[in-house]
Design an enzyme around this catalytic site. Sequence first.
Site, PDB file in Angstrom:
ATOM      1  N   GLU A 131      -3.822   2.319  -7.071  1.00 40.16           N
ATOM      2  CA  GLU A 131      -4.179   3.420  -6.184  1.00 40.16           C
ATOM      3  C   GLU A 131      -3.321   4.637  -6.531  1.00 40.16           C
ATOM      4  O   GLU A 131      -2.179   4.731  -6.074  1.00 40.16           O
ATOM      5  CB  GLU A 131      -4.012   3.022  -4.716  1.00 40.16           C
TER       6      GLU A 131
ATOM      7  N   HIS B 284       0.849  -1.193   0.000  1.00 37.37           N
ATOM      8  CA  HIS B 284       0.000   0.000   0.000  1.00 37.37           C
ATOM      9  C   HIS B 284       0.881   1.238   0.000  1.00 37.37           C
ATOM     10  O   HIS B 284       1.972   1.251   0.587  1.00 37.37           O
ATOM     11  CB  HIS B 284      -0.925  -0.002   1.221  1.00 37.37           C
TER      12      HIS B 284
END
EC number: 5.3.1.1
Length: 261
Positions: free
Chosen positions: A174, A102
Amino acid sequence: MSRTPLIAGNWKMVLDHQQGTLLVQKLDWTLKDAKHDYSAVEVAVLPSHTSLRTVQTLIEGDKLSIALGAQDVSEHDSGAYTGEVSAAMLAKLGVTYVAVGHSERRQYHGETDATVRAKAAKALAAGLTPIVCVGEALEIRKAEQHVEFTVGQVTQALTGLTAEQAAGLVLAYEPVWAIGTGEVATPEDAQEVCAALREAVAELFDRATADAVRVLYGGSVKPASIAAIMRQPDVDGALVGGASTDAGDFAAIVRFRDHPA
């Protein structure tokens, strides 16, 4: 190939175990009222490590169809690694998914593509499904190098895996500039990169593997934006941040097919 959409909620460091329990209960009630078909749209929640056992007990005890995920995993099997949680430990807790790479882990903890590759491999070896996250910062987007950059991240993360292993993971795009900022990539932006990531998998392995891999979009996903994003042919779901900590908002995102076109 038909890919089952996945809507995964990353709670980050927002909800404690009591708040998480209440959210999962409300989410389950809301989706039951909507007669949600989990085989048509899969749902997962990614609590912090301290909440995993509590949420797992609720899911198993009440026989909920919500999948359990974790936000991170160690690149080590076991040993003197203070603060780390191994893939085997997560698997024993009933975890199905685990996010690796992430942007916040990369930014605040210095995780590299090599780290992400190691974590994904450990997750796969333990029977978990890694959600491999990639994405570009604003300066890379402005330089129009976002496709090259994110494809490079995926290539680094998947190198050394077999086609069978690669088919068993999930990718998440993302755009870093759209996380927690309120900025949202357009559906066309999401499609451009998600399609490029799928092509990268095809080049690394084969077309069948690329067609099997689910590619999610993550970046300030909201109920108002999800339907248009999910209409894109190479977007197979969403990795939801802030909106996933509100049961109503998250349920509305899960129910994206109810939204007007």
